[in-house]
Write an enzyme that holds these catalytic residues in place. Structure first.
Site, mmCIF file in Angstrom:
data_model
loop_
_atom_site.group_PDB
_atom_site.id
_atom_site.type_symbol
_atom_site.label_atom_id
_atom_site.label_comp_id
_atom_site.label_asym_id
_atom_site.label_seq_id
_atom_site.Cartn_x
_atom_site.Cartn_y
_atom_site.Cartn_z
ATOM 1 N N ARG A 54 0.792 -1.216 0.000
ATOM 2 C CA ARG A 54 0.000 0.000 0.000
ATOM 3 C C ARG A 54 0.830 1.275 0.000
ATOM 4 O O ARG A 54 0.662 2.139 -0.841
ATOM 5 C CB ARG A 54 -0.836 0.067 1.290
ATOM 6 C CG ARG A 54 -2.284 0.121 1.095
ATOM 7 C CD ARG A 54 -2.879 -0.465 2.342
ATOM 8 N NE ARG A 54 -2.121 -1.642 2.719
ATOM 9 C CZ ARG A 54 -2.310 -2.825 2.180
ATOM 10 N NH1 ARG A 54 -3.204 -3.014 1.276
ATOM 11 N NH2 ARG A 54 -1.571 -3.849 2.556
ATOM 12 N N THR A 55 1.716 1.375 0.986
ATOM 13 C CA THR A 55 2.398 2.655 1.167
ATOM 14 C C THR A 55 3.247 2.981 -0.061
ATOM 15 O O THR A 55 3.212 4.093 -0.582
ATOM 16 C CB THR A 55 3.237 2.620 2.461
ATOM 17 O OG1 THR A 55 2.378 2.252 3.522
ATOM 18 C CG2 THR A 55 3.843 3.971 2.759
ATOM 19 N N LYS A 83 26.085 -4.174 0.687
ATOM 20 C CA LYS A 83 27.549 -3.982 0.684
ATOM 21 C C LYS A 83 27.983 -3.260 1.952
ATOM 22 O O LYS A 83 29.156 -2.934 2.108
ATOM 23 C CB LYS A 83 27.962 -3.139 -0.522
ATOM 24 C CG LYS A 83 27.633 -3.751 -1.860
ATOM 25 C CD LYS A 83 28.170 -2.855 -2.970
ATOM 26 C CE LYS A 83 27.647 -3.255 -4.319
ATOM 27 N NZ LYS A 83 27.901 -2.221 -5.323
ATOM 28 N N ARG A 104 11.262 3.620 3.965
ATOM 29 C CA ARG A 104 10.756 2.687 4.980
ATOM 30 C C ARG A 104 11.925 1.812 5.413
ATOM 31 O O ARG A 104 12.685 1.328 4.569
ATOM 32 C CB ARG A 104 9.637 1.829 4.411
ATOM 33 C CG ARG A 104 9.283 0.671 5.338
ATOM 34 C CD ARG A 104 8.045 -0.045 4.922
ATOM 35 N NE ARG A 104 6.872 0.773 5.193
ATOM 36 C CZ ARG A 104 5.628 0.291 5.160
ATOM 37 N NH1 ARG A 104 5.409 -0.981 4.862
ATOM 38 N NH2 ARG A 104 4.598 1.066 5.415
ATOM 39 N N HIS A 132 4.789 6.119 11.804
ATOM 40 C CA HIS A 132 4.331 5.997 10.417
ATOM 41 C C HIS A 132 3.444 7.211 10.137
ATOM 42 O O HIS A 132 2.228 7.112 10.022
ATOM 43 C CB HIS A 132 3.542 4.690 10.277
ATOM 44 C CG HIS A 132 3.274 4.255 8.864
ATOM 45 N ND1 HIS A 132 3.468 5.077 7.780
ATOM 46 C CD2 HIS A 132 2.830 3.080 8.371
ATOM 47 C CE1 HIS A 132 3.145 4.423 6.682
ATOM 48 N NE2 HIS A 132 2.768 3.208 7.009
#
Ligand code: NCD
Length: 356
Positions: A54-55, A83, A104, A132
């Site tokens: 969704r986000t 890395k 995120r 959030h």
């Protein structure tokens, strides 16, 4: 223009700025053709170190609908994180290419670190179990659209209140509106963290803690269901024991008021039975759509902040953050346990609070 350069936590926006975003999102929703080129020539970098449907799609749809473009990754395995590149360095790099970053990350405080070193605005799209803020904007915009207000609400929060970052951000944001109260529905193991209970006491926000949906559903205006956050459990047996602790079904919905609404940040697992989807009070899919409009408004406003060269150099504090999920305990970030009162310290990145 917004005062803040980045959106890391809900309090980065004032109530007036949020009202302005609502008005802009309403206009975008009603007259989308006016905005199809609003971000032409602008580039968004989406850095998703944790799964999202969704986000990420909501941000990408938002940017595309504004005529901008998107680069990024949705799987950290395909980025230089494998890395050993730090979040700070990745943020510096991406600010050389793009105009805005959406991040995120599973470590709490990672987007905050990015915002300290990035020359372009950073949007926190979820950091571990911490915050959030754009889900919160989505939630507030849903209140605004459905009820026409963000005050005078009794909100029942149900499910994983310990690890549910959407719940944490929503409480922080709602603390600024009048006559808001909460029912906190969770098993004992998944109660709201102490720092948020202390916060509500300090702000004199009425709340009660209960274990059953039936103990709160009759009086609430909003029933905000959440998933048990499987990925945050260190003890998998505990997850197995708690995963099905709630199910909202049509029987329980009979106890609720006719004008209450059911919300959920989604994805749903089993906590809302699919029969409830046909109840007009179920607003969770609509809520996801509102999220796209408010994110369009946010992108437009943050892009105005533009390029602001950063030269951050933090002096490490002696005291160390003891939150094992904080970014400063995973990467070589200077410790930042800042004194916020007599013998009280709070981590700049993850808000973890400690007392002497
Ligand atoms: C939420 C999240 O990622 O915190 N989802 C979302 O962004 N809509 C809720 C969840 O994953 O349970």
């Amino acid at each position: 223009m917004l005062k803040t350069h980045s959106l890391i936590e809900p309090q980065d926006l004032s109530v007036e700025e949020i009202d302005h975003l609502f008005a802009l999102a309403d206009d975008i929703k009603n007259r989308p053709q006016l905005y199809v080129n609003a971000c032409a020539g602008k580039l968004m970098g989406t850095l998703f170190y944790e799964p999202s449907t969704r986000t990420r799609l909501s941000f990408e749809s938002a940017m595309n609908r504004l005529g901008g473009r998107v680069v990024g990754f949705s799987d950290p395995a395909s980025s230089s994180a494998t890395k050993g590149e730090t979040v700070a360095d990745t943020a510096r790099m991406v600010s050389a290419y793009a105009d805005i970053i959406v991040m995120r990350h599973p470590w709490e405080g990672a987007p905050k670190v990015a915002s300290l070193y990035s020359d372009i605005p950073v949007i926190n799209a979820g950091d571990g179990g911490h915050n959030h803020p754009t889900q919160t904007l989505t939630d507030l915009y849903t209140f605004h659209t459905v009820f026409g207000r963000t005050c005078d609400l009794n909100i029942a929060l149900c499910g994983d209140l310990k690890f549910g970052r959407t719940v944490h951000s929503l409480i922080l944001a709602m603390s600024r509106y009048k006559n808001v109260s909460f029912s906190l529905i969770s098993p004992k193991e998944l109660r709201l963290p102490d720092y948020l209970l202390d916060f509500m006491k300090e702000k004199q926000i009425p709340y009660k803690e209960v274990e059953k949906i039936e103990d709160a559903i009759a009086e609430c205006d909003v029933l905000y269901m959440t998933r048990i956050q499987q990925e945050r459990f260190s003890d998998k047996d505990e997850y197995e024991r708690l995963k099905d602790c709630y199910e909202l079904d049509t029987e329980k919905m009979k106890l609720a008021k006719q004008d209450m609404i059911v919300m959920h940040p989604l994805p749903r697992v089993k906590e809302i039975s699919t029969e409830v989807d046909y109840d007009p009070r179920a607003k969770y899919f609509r809520q996801a759509r509102y999220g796209m409009f408010i994110r369009m408004a946010l992108i437009l406003e943050l892009l105005e902040g533009g390029y602001q060269p950063k030269n951050t150099r933090l002096v490490p504090t002696e005291r160390k953050c003891s939150n094992p999920r904080c970014i400063c305990n995973h990467q070589d970030e200077p410790q930042q346990m800042l004194k916020i009162g007599e013998g009280v310290y709070r981590c700049l990145y993850c808000d973890h609070t400690e007392k002497d």
